[in-house]
Design a protein around this motif. Structure first.
Motif, PDB file in Angstrom:
ATOM      1  N   ALA A   1       0.827  -1.210   0.000  1.00 13.62           N
ATOM      2  CA  ALA A   1       0.000   0.000   0.000  1.00 13.62           C
ATOM      3  C   ALA A   1       0.863   1.263   0.000  1.00 13.62           C
ATOM      4  CB  ALA A   1      -0.934   0.000   1.208  1.00 13.62           C
ATOM      5  N   ILE A   2       2.042   1.190   0.607  1.00 21.68           N
ATOM      6  CA  ILE A   2       2.932   2.357   0.654  1.00 21.68           C
ATOM      7  C   ILE A   2       3.421   2.688  -0.747  1.00 21.68           C
ATOM      8  CG2 ILE A   2       5.078   3.241   1.642  1.00 21.68           C
ATOM      9  CD1 ILE A   2       4.633   1.272   3.964  1.00 21.68           C
ATOM     10  N   GLN A   3       3.790   1.664  -1.524  1.00 22.69           N
ATOM     11  CA  GLN A   3       4.227   1.892  -2.897  1.00 22.69           C
ATOM     12  C   GLN A   3       3.085   2.438  -3.753  1.00 22.69           C
ATOM     13  OE1 GLN A   3       7.244   1.555  -4.143  1.00 22.69           O
ATOM     14  NE2 GLN A   3       8.377   0.250  -2.732  1.00 22.69           N
TER      15      GLN A   3
ATOM     16  N   LEU B   1      -5.030   5.014  -0.463  1.00 17.29           N
ATOM     17  CA  LEU B   1      -5.735   6.243  -0.824  1.00 17.29           C
ATOM     18  C   LEU B   1      -5.742   7.228   0.330  1.00 17.29           C
ATOM     19  CD1 LEU B   1      -7.407   7.736  -2.954  1.00 17.29           C
ATOM     20  CD2 LEU B   1      -9.442   6.604  -2.048  1.00 17.29           C
ATOM     21  N   GLN B   2      -5.911   6.728   1.562  1.00 17.30           N
ATOM     22  CA  GLN B   2      -5.875   7.611   2.729  1.00 17.30           C
ATOM     23  C   GLN B   2      -4.507   8.277   2.885  1.00 17.30           C
ATOM     24  OE1 GLN B   2      -6.977   5.113   6.017  1.00 17.30           O
ATOM     25  NE2 GLN B   2      -9.172   5.187   5.557  1.00 17.30           N
TER      26      GLN B   2
ATOM     27  N   PHE C   1       0.297   7.093  -6.565  1.00 18.36           N
ATOM     28  CA  PHE C   1      -0.757   8.100  -6.690  1.00 18.36           C
ATOM     29  C   PHE C   1      -0.171   9.515  -6.615  1.00 18.36           C
ATOM     30  CE2 PHE C   1      -4.063   4.985  -4.771  1.00 18.36           C
ATOM     31  CZ  PHE C   1      -4.209   4.402  -6.010  1.00 18.36           C
ATOM     32  N   ILE C   2       0.735   9.713  -5.666  1.00 17.48           N
ATOM     33  CA  ILE C   2       1.342  11.033  -5.485  1.00 17.48           C
ATOM     34  C   ILE C   2       2.210  11.384  -6.686  1.00 17.48           C
ATOM     35  CG2 ILE C   2       2.921  12.385  -4.049  1.00 17.48           C
ATOM     36  CD1 ILE C   2       1.954  10.748  -1.653  1.00 17.48           C
TER      37      ILE C   2
ATOM     38  N   ILE D   1       0.681   7.703  10.951  1.00 22.17           N
ATOM     39  CA  ILE D   1      -0.456   7.089  11.641  1.00 22.17           C
ATOM     40  C   ILE D   1      -1.115   6.052  10.724  1.00 22.17           C
ATOM     41  CG2 ILE D   1      -2.739   7.532  12.620  1.00 22.17           C
ATOM     42  CD1 ILE D   1      -1.733  10.242  13.525  1.00 22.17           C
ATOM     43  N   SER D   2      -1.243   6.399   9.432  1.00 27.54           N
ATOM     44  CA  SER D   2      -1.787   5.427   8.479  1.00 27.54           C
ATOM     45  C   SER D   2      -0.869   4.228   8.335  1.00 27.54           C
ATOM     46  CB  SER D   2      -1.993   6.104   7.115  1.00 27.54           C
ATOM     47  OG  SER D   2      -2.922   7.155   7.204  1.00 27.54           O
TER      48      SER D   2
END
Length: 258
Positions: A88-90, A181-182, A95-96, A235-236
């Motif tokens: 999810a980090i990748q 996404l968060q 997205f960024i 935190i995410s």
């Protein structure tokens, strides 16, 4: 006195599960971690686990070879689920990068040997440091240790065709995308507003070359927003660690038929 010939088959099964887990496990599966260290660490870890579990007496017959395949599959599946959640980090970095204009820029990840987004690699390194800082790698090793309470060595089958198992994997996959996404939403949302402002400016001042101004402006805004929301991102990431451990436990429950 313990008979080595009687205990070796069970120890070999433990060794196969542990080393298979290291093949896919985040951090330990990277290229920069030498194979000698992986095998040696897996051997001593399997040795410690073997003397702390109730290992049954097994014989090296035709069923035993199927048990070896089963143990390898368990280790790979548990490590893959942990790696899948950490991906999810990748994805958040991808997205960024797309909104920043770095969508065409990929860097070679020396850890995995694959191309990864620029910001995804940056966030991944920070998250790995955070994982080590909170002893998350200890919790993952605990997960493979306590897997013998859910999936014993003598269990000869895995419910891979179970509907609940497939639903659980798909649910974990969708949750991973939601967390990605968060993580990326503050930067992506801010850049969307920058795009809207640049579009209004381009219509108001047609003589202004908005493409020359827009690219450095979006990059500068992105780094500014990243510095502001980095604490929230962590935190995410901590929620991602919790999801990883919960997912591993849920997979073990389903594979053990509990």
């Amino acid at each position: 006195m313990v008979n080595l010939f009687e205990t070796f088959p069970a120890f070999l099964l433990v060794f196969v599960r542990v080393t298979s887990f290291f093949l896919m496990m985040p951090l330990f599966s990277y290229r920069t971690v030498s194979t000698t260290f992986k095998v040696g660490f897996g051997f001593f870890l399997a040795l410690i686990m073997f003397f702390n579990i109730k290992a049954p007496a097994l014989e090296m017959d035709g069923v035993y070879y199927l048990l070896i395949l089963k143990e390898a599959l368990i280790g790979i599946l548990l490590g893959f689920m942990a790696y899948l959640v950490m991906s999810a980090i990748q994805i958040a970095g991808g997205f960024i990068d797309f909104q920043m204009g770095f969508g065409m820029v990929n860097v070679m990840d020396p850890q995995t040997g694959a191309q990864s987004p620029l910001m995804g690699q940056y966030l991944n390194i920070i998250s790995l440091f955070f994982l080590l800082m909170v002893n998350g790698h200890h919790l993952m090793i605990d997960g493979i240790y306590y897997s013998y309470q859910f999936i014993p060595l003598e269990q000869a089958w895995l419910p891979l065709g179970s509907e609940h198992l497939l639903q659980y994997i798909l649910k974990s996959f969708s949750t991973m995308f939601m967390i990605a996404l968060q993580m990326s939403l503050p930067v992506v949302g801010s850049l969307f507003l920058v795009d809207v402002a640049l579009g209004i400016t381009a219509r108001t001042f047609p003589q202004l070359n908005i493409f020359v101004v827009g690219v450095p402006l979006k990059i500068g805004v992105s780094f500014l927003i990243l510095m502001i929301v980095m604490g929230t991102m962590m935190i995410s990431v901590s929620n991602l660690f919790k999801l990883m451990l919960t997912t591993m436990r849920g997979i073990m429950n389903l594979l053990g038929g509990l």
